[in-house]
Motif scaffolding. Structure first.
Motif, PDB file in Angstrom:
ATOM      1  N   ASN A   1       1.679   2.664  -3.773  1.00  0.00           N
ATOM      2  CA  ASN A   1       0.815   3.653  -4.439  1.00  0.00           C
ATOM      3  C   ASN A   1       0.308   4.696  -3.435  1.00  0.00           C
ATOM      4  O   ASN A   1      -0.684   5.366  -3.675  1.00  0.00           O
ATOM      5  CB  ASN A   1      -0.327   2.987  -5.199  1.00  0.00           C
ATOM      6  CG  ASN A   1      -1.331   2.314  -4.290  1.00  0.00           C
ATOM      7  OD1 ASN A   1      -1.096   2.188  -3.091  1.00  0.00           O
ATOM      8  ND2 ASN A   1      -2.443   1.882  -4.843  1.00  0.00           N
TER       9      ASN A   1
ATOM     10  N   MET B   1      -7.532   0.528 -16.710  1.00  0.00           N
ATOM     11  CA  MET B   1      -6.678   1.731 -16.621  1.00  0.00           C
ATOM     12  C   MET B   1      -5.365   1.535 -17.374  1.00  0.00           C
ATOM     13  O   MET B   1      -4.554   2.449 -17.452  1.00  0.00           O
ATOM     14  CB  MET B   1      -6.390   2.073 -15.161  1.00  0.00           C
ATOM     15  CG  MET B   1      -7.534   2.761 -14.431  1.00  0.00           C
ATOM     16  SD  MET B   1      -7.901   4.401 -15.106  1.00  0.00           S
ATOM     17  CE  MET B   1      -6.660   5.415 -14.300  1.00  0.00           C
TER      18      MET B   1
ATOM     19  N   ARG C   1       0.814  -1.216   0.000  1.00  0.00           N
ATOM     20  CA  ARG C   1       0.000   0.000   0.000  1.00  0.00           C
ATOM     21  C   ARG C   1       0.849   1.267   0.000  1.00  0.00           C
ATOM     22  O   ARG C   1       0.351   2.347  -0.331  1.00  0.00           O
ATOM     23  CB  ARG C   1      -0.948  -0.009   1.197  1.00  0.00           C
ATOM     24  CG  ARG C   1      -2.069  -1.054   1.058  1.00  0.00           C
ATOM     25  CD  ARG C   1      -2.707  -1.390   2.396  1.00  0.00           C
ATOM     26  NE  ARG C   1      -3.193  -0.201   3.074  1.00  0.00           N
ATOM     27  CZ  ARG C   1      -4.365   0.367   2.828  1.00  0.00           C
ATOM     28  NH1 ARG C   1      -5.183  -0.164   1.944  1.00  0.00           N
ATOM     29  NH2 ARG C   1      -4.735   1.462   3.460  1.00  0.00           N
TER      30      ARG C   1
ATOM     31  N   LEU D   1      -1.271   4.654  -0.671  1.00  0.00           N
ATOM     32  CA  LEU D   1      -2.457   4.541   0.183  1.00  0.00           C
ATOM     33  C   LEU D   1      -1.996   4.608   1.635  1.00  0.00           C
ATOM     34  O   LEU D   1      -2.734   5.044   2.517  1.00  0.00           O
ATOM     35  CB  LEU D   1      -3.209   3.238  -0.081  1.00  0.00           C
ATOM     36  CG  LEU D   1      -3.975   3.169  -1.403  1.00  0.00           C
ATOM     37  CD1 LEU D   1      -4.742   1.864  -1.511  1.00  0.00           C
ATOM     38  CD2 LEU D   1      -4.923   4.351  -1.567  1.00  0.00           C
TER      39      LEU D   1
ATOM     40  N   ARG E   1     -11.325  -4.076 -13.742  1.00  0.00           N
ATOM     41  CA  ARG E   1     -11.354  -2.629 -13.506  1.00  0.00           C
ATOM     42  C   ARG E   1      -9.940  -2.062 -13.443  1.00  0.00           C
ATOM     43  O   ARG E   1      -9.648  -1.020 -14.034  1.00  0.00           O
ATOM     44  CB  ARG E   1     -12.097  -2.331 -12.196  1.00  0.00           C
ATOM     45  CG  ARG E   1     -12.099  -0.860 -11.833  1.00  0.00           C
ATOM     46  CD  ARG E   1     -12.957  -0.560 -10.619  1.00  0.00           C
ATOM     47  NE  ARG E   1     -12.340  -1.030  -9.386  1.00  0.00           N
ATOM     48  CZ  ARG E   1     -12.865  -0.834  -8.169  1.00  0.00           C
ATOM     49  NH1 ARG E   1     -14.014  -0.204  -8.041  1.00  0.00           N
ATOM     50  NH2 ARG E   1     -12.257  -1.293  -7.099  1.00  0.00           N
ATOM     51  N   ALA E   2      -9.057  -2.783 -12.722  1.00  0.00           N
ATOM     52  CA  ALA E   2      -7.668  -2.320 -12.635  1.00  0.00           C
ATOM     53  C   ALA E   2      -7.014  -2.357 -14.014  1.00  0.00           C
ATOM     54  O   ALA E   2      -6.295  -1.432 -14.398  1.00  0.00           O
ATOM     55  CB  ALA E   2      -6.893  -3.186 -11.639  1.00  0.00           C
TER      56      ALA E   2
ATOM     57  N   PHE F   1      -7.842  -5.202  -4.296  1.00  0.00           N
ATOM     58  CA  PHE F   1      -7.923  -5.238  -2.838  1.00  0.00           C
ATOM     59  C   PHE F   1      -8.440  -6.586  -2.340  1.00  0.00           C
ATOM     60  O   PHE F   1      -9.152  -7.298  -3.057  1.00  0.00           O
ATOM     61  CB  PHE F   1      -8.875  -4.157  -2.327  1.00  0.00           C
ATOM     62  CG  PHE F   1      -8.425  -2.753  -2.613  1.00  0.00           C
ATOM     63  CD1 PHE F   1      -7.687  -2.038  -1.687  1.00  0.00           C
ATOM     64  CD2 PHE F   1      -8.748  -2.134  -3.815  1.00  0.00           C
ATOM     65  CE1 PHE F   1      -7.278  -0.742  -1.937  1.00  0.00           C
ATOM     66  CE2 PHE F   1      -8.345  -0.835  -4.078  1.00  0.00           C
ATOM     67  CZ  PHE F   1      -7.605  -0.138  -3.138  1.00  0.00           C
TER      68      PHE F   1
ATOM     69  N   ASN G   1     -13.739  -3.990  -3.071  1.00  0.00           N
ATOM     70  CA  ASN G   1     -14.034  -2.558  -3.145  1.00  0.00           C
ATOM     71  C   ASN G   1     -14.594  -2.121  -4.491  1.00  0.00           C
ATOM     72  O   ASN G   1     -14.249  -1.058  -5.001  1.00  0.00           O
ATOM     73  CB  ASN G   1     -12.786  -1.730  -2.814  1.00  0.00           C
ATOM     74  CG  ASN G   1     -12.339  -1.911  -1.382  1.00  0.00           C
ATOM     75  OD1 ASN G   1     -13.104  -2.413  -0.561  1.00  0.00           O
ATOM     76  ND2 ASN G   1     -11.122  -1.521  -1.079  1.00  0.00           N
ATOM     77  N   LEU G   2     -15.476  -2.923  -5.060  1.00  0.00           N
ATOM     78  CA  LEU G   2     -16.205  -2.463  -6.246  1.00  0.00           C
ATOM     79  C   LEU G   2     -17.156  -1.349  -5.825  1.00  0.00           C
ATOM     80  O   LEU G   2     -17.541  -1.265  -4.659  1.00  0.00           O
ATOM     81  CB  LEU G   2     -16.991  -3.611  -6.874  1.00  0.00           C
ATOM     82  CG  LEU G   2     -16.155  -4.725  -7.505  1.00  0.00           C
ATOM     83  CD1 LEU G   2     -17.076  -5.781  -8.105  1.00  0.00           C
ATOM     84  CD2 LEU G   2     -15.213  -4.188  -8.567  1.00  0.00           C
ATOM     85  N   PHE G   3     -17.540  -0.490  -6.775  1.00  0.00           N
ATOM     86  CA  PHE G   3     -18.473   0.588  -6.469  1.00  0.00           C
ATOM     87  C   PHE G   3     -19.894   0.035  -6.576  1.00  0.00           C
ATOM     88  O   PHE G   3     -20.346  -0.293  -7.669  1.00  0.00           O
ATOM     89  CB  PHE G   3     -18.260   1.760  -7.427  1.00  0.00           C
ATOM     90  CG  PHE G   3     -16.839   2.271  -7.443  1.00  0.00           C
ATOM     91  CD1 PHE G   3     -16.167   2.535  -6.251  1.00  0.00           C
ATOM     92  CD2 PHE G   3     -16.169   2.479  -8.641  1.00  0.00           C
ATOM     93  CE1 PHE G   3     -14.865   3.003  -6.249  1.00  0.00           C
ATOM     94  CE2 PHE G   3     -14.861   2.947  -8.639  1.00  0.00           C
ATOM     95  CZ  PHE G   3     -14.204   3.208  -7.450  1.00  0.00           C
ATOM     96  N   PRO G   4     -20.620  -0.074  -5.455  1.00  0.00           N
ATOM     97  CA  PRO G   4     -21.900  -0.781  -5.469  1.00  0.00           C
ATOM     98  C   PRO G   4     -22.983  -0.061  -6.264  1.00  0.00           C
ATOM     99  O   PRO G   4     -23.950  -0.688  -6.682  1.00  0.00           O
ATOM    100  CB  PRO G   4     -22.279  -0.856  -3.982  1.00  0.00           C
ATOM    101  CG  PRO G   4     -21.529   0.262  -3.341  1.00  0.00           C
ATOM    102  CD  PRO G   4     -20.257   0.427  -4.120  1.00  0.00           C
TER     103      PRO G   4
ATOM    104  N   ALA H   1     -12.982   5.348 -13.949  1.00  0.00           N
ATOM    105  CA  ALA H   1     -11.699   6.064 -13.848  1.00  0.00           C
ATOM    106  C   ALA H   1     -11.086   6.373 -15.219  1.00  0.00           C
ATOM    107  O   ALA H   1     -10.606   7.488 -15.427  1.00  0.00           O
ATOM    108  CB  ALA H   1     -10.730   5.283 -12.971  1.00  0.00           C
TER     109      ALA H   1
ATOM    110  N   ARG I   1      -0.458   6.308  -9.167  1.00  0.00           N
ATOM    111  CA  ARG I   1      -1.634   5.445  -8.999  1.00  0.00           C
ATOM    112  C   ARG I   1      -2.237   5.040 -10.341  1.00  0.00           C
ATOM    113  O   ARG I   1      -2.749   3.934 -10.497  1.00  0.00           O
ATOM    114  CB  ARG I   1      -2.676   6.159  -8.138  1.00  0.00           C
ATOM    115  CG  ARG I   1      -2.261   6.213  -6.682  1.00  0.00           C
ATOM    116  CD  ARG I   1      -3.162   7.115  -5.892  1.00  0.00           C
ATOM    117  NE  ARG I   1      -2.851   7.066  -4.461  1.00  0.00           N
ATOM    118  CZ  ARG I   1      -3.357   7.897  -3.571  1.00  0.00           C
ATOM    119  NH1 ARG I   1      -4.202   8.829  -3.946  1.00  0.00           N
ATOM    120  NH2 ARG I   1      -3.022   7.782  -2.302  1.00  0.00           N
ATOM    121  N   MET I   2      -2.186   5.964 -11.306  1.00  0.00           N
ATOM    122  CA  MET I   2      -2.713   5.621 -12.628  1.00  0.00           C
ATOM    123  C   MET I   2      -1.881   4.517 -13.282  1.00  0.00           C
ATOM    124  O   MET I   2      -2.377   3.771 -14.107  1.00  0.00           O
ATOM    125  CB  MET I   2      -2.707   6.853 -13.530  1.00  0.00           C
ATOM    126  CG  MET I   2      -3.891   7.760 -13.301  1.00  0.00           C
ATOM    127  SD  MET I   2      -3.876   9.067 -14.536  1.00  0.00           S
ATOM    128  CE  MET I   2      -3.590  10.472 -13.504  1.00  0.00           C
TER     129      MET I   2
ATOM    130  N   MET J   1      -4.579  -1.499  -8.644  1.00  0.00           N
ATOM    131  CA  MET J   1      -4.592  -2.189  -7.358  1.00  0.00           C
ATOM    132  C   MET J   1      -5.823  -3.070  -7.229  1.00  0.00           C
ATOM    133  O   MET J   1      -6.931  -2.670  -7.576  1.00  0.00           O
ATOM    134  CB  MET J   1      -4.577  -1.173  -6.219  1.00  0.00           C
ATOM    135  CG  MET J   1      -4.519  -1.822  -4.857  1.00  0.00           C
ATOM    136  SD  MET J   1      -3.282  -1.000  -3.868  1.00  0.00           S
ATOM    137  CE  MET J   1      -3.152  -2.036  -2.448  1.00  0.00           C
TER     138      MET J   1
END
Lengths: 284, 246
Positions: free
Chosen positions: A77, A191, A74, A79, A187-188, A121, A125-128, A139, A114-115, A119
């Motif tokens: 990047n 990007m 972590r 975090l 998703r990662a 997890f 941590n998907l966007f619900p 993103a 970060r781009m 990452m």
């Protein structure tokens, strides 16, 4: 072998010197973290850990719980903001700034890092509130400014790769844990990062769902993705990793190809950690 | 079924009490009712404008409460503490009676909107803040890890999730506001209660007029609670339908 992390020669082995890895001559490392140090109050969590990752490499970080391996990942990047040390990803360099002396320009560089570092997890941590495809293109559209059509085409390519293209319009709440983690990987990937960071990606999964995620990860490793994987999955590390780092109390105790670190560890701490796995494995 | 029968029986008793034990004068009620009902528009206008003002203040206040800037944070928490720590009616009277002392003379309707909006805004600030904080840390981390700036992450990821938590609370507060707007009768705003009192006192028939006013509020509350439930289930159903489509 103590404190390899501060001896740059050891972990800067050029993979071209090892069999099995193809690196173009003159290739630069994708990621270089130097002397990453983290204090949580009185707690010295990272004691100057360093890592160099070359293009196409899969690096696994092993270590017992609380050894600092997740904190280290972590920190790559930001975090976790390290107390000391430097991270360089694809030419973007960010140093520790414990007293917040640097301004927004450092924040911009952190976002650049970060781009370039996707990452994944432990808890997905998907966007619900967004569908699978929206999770993937959010993103790229709003951070990288890629046109929606193009972003969706990229996302669909990666959703197909993780075997979930038919779920593109589903919401995360209707997916299994394994499917959610595969979407998180897509998703990662959307990007188009230079390196993928996995933070114990299968630890929150039902045992029956671990396999499908590891398979996707192994495929990515074999097709030459640059990956850093913090994991407890010994078999995966053995099969997919080009190099294994063993972390103990905030520093890397041993580094090498899996056949060395996992099968014939030299460091007594690595030996002890692995012997526990063996006894468990033997009982199975 | 028993539940409904119970309700019907109680309603019947109430009606019987009104019509039998009182000196019911149908022609008076027929005269008074339209006059009182006309106040609905002012009640609705004041409540709607106030809830909009309160929502705006709550959004700003919540961001202030969550700000790392000490001055902004102090301002927001001062606002919340002061407006929650003093009676609403006192705040209303300050707007109407005390502000003219320093040369600020406002129409009663703006006094009511200002007082209700600022008071509810203070309560709603805490609801908004809790709603934003209820979005798990992992969401912020995932947004950050994708390279989103703080403001992009808030706009695209945090706020939409917080909104779903907050919407039911805004609905509740609107229904409560409908009734608290009756306080505006004290500043001579011609809303429902003012009208009921005014026409009732003239003929010493406030019992009749107050019961009419009560019925109006009750009906409004039932209607808007139903509307609120529709909106909430629509929000939830929206998610389900979209999910099924894939």
């Amino acid at each position: 072998m103590k404190n390899l992390s501060t001896t740059p020669v050891v972990h800067a082995i050029h993979p071209a010197e090892k069999p099995g890895i193809l690196v173009k001559p003159g290739a630069e490392p994708v990621l270089k973290a130097t002397n990453v140090t983290k204090w949580f109050g009185e707690n010295h969590v990272l004691r100057g850990a360093s890592i160099t990752v070359w293009p196409g490499e899969t690096v696994c970080i092993l270590g017992r719980s609380g050894s600092g391996k997740s904190t280290f990942l972590r920190s790559l990047n930001f975090l976790e903001d390290p107390t000391d040390g430097t991270v360089e990803i694809d030419g973007v360099i960010v140093g520790a700034d414990p007293f917040h002396k640097e301004g927004s320009e450092r924040q911009d560089r952190i976002r650049e890092v970060r781009m370039r570092a996707g990452m994944v997890f432990q808890e997905f941590n998907l966007f619900p509130h967004l569908s699978v495809i929206e999770n993937c293109v959010e993103a790229p559209i709003h951070v990288k400014g890629i046109p929606r059509k193009e972003a969706e085409a990229i996302a669909e390519k990666y959703l197909a790769k993780v075997g979930l293209l038919e779920k593109r319009d589903e919401y995360p709440s209707r997916l299994s844990g394994g499917q959610r983690q595969r979407v998180a990987i897509a998703r990662a990937l959307t990007m188009q990062p230079k390196v993928l960071l996995f933070d114990e990606p299968t630890s929150a999964l039902d045992p029956t769902l671990v396999g499908e995620v590891l398979k996707v990860m192994a495929d990515l490793a074999h097709e030459g993705r640059t990956m850093i994987v913090v994991t407890h999955e010994m078999d995966f590390a053995h099969e997919a990793a080009d190099r294994v780092y063993y972390m103990d109390q905030g520093e890397f105790a041993e580094v090498g190809p899996p056949e060395q670190v996992i099968d014939a560890p030299k460091d007594p701490r690595t030996k002890e950690f692995l012997s526990r796995f063996r006894t468990l494995g033997a009982k199975k | 079924m028993r539940f409904r029968l119970g309700w019907a029986a109680l309603l019947g008793l109430l009606a019987a009490f009104v019509f039998l034990s009182l000196n019911v004068e149908i022609d008076f009620i027929a005269r008074a009712t339209p006059f009182i009902v006309e106040g609905i528009w002012i009640t609705l206008a004041v409540s709607s404008a106030s809830i909009v003002l309160a929502t705006l203040l709550a959004a700003i206040g919540a961001l202030g409460r969550l700000s790392s800037n000490a001055v902004v944070n102090a301002l927001a928490s001062f606002y919340v503490s002061f407006f929650r720590g003093t009676p609403l009616i006192l705040q209303l009277l300050v707007w109407y009676l005390a502000l003219p002392q320093v040369g600020i003379i406002l129409d009663p309707i703006f006094c009511a909107i200002g007082a209700l909006g600022m008071n509810y805004g203070a309560y709603m600030t805490e609801i908004f803040r809790a709603g934003i904080q209820a979005v798990p840390l992992g969401q912020r981390e995932a947004a950050a890890a994708l390279g989103m700036s703080g403001s992009t992450a808030f706009r695209r990821i945090i706020a939409p999730q917080a909104f779903r938590i907050i919407v039911p609370a805004i609905g509740n507060d609107f229904v409560a506001m409908l009734k608290d707007s009756a306080l505006a009768s004290t500043v001579a705003l011609h809303e429902i209660v003012w009208r009921a009192r005014n026409i009732g006192q003239k003929e010493f028939k406030t019992l009749q007029t107050f019961i009419i006013a009560a019925m109006i509020y009750w009906t409004l509350t039932i209607v808007f609670t139903a509307v609120q439930n529709r909106i909430e289930s629509r929000l939830a159903a929206g998610d389900r339908n979209k999910a099924v489509k894939g």
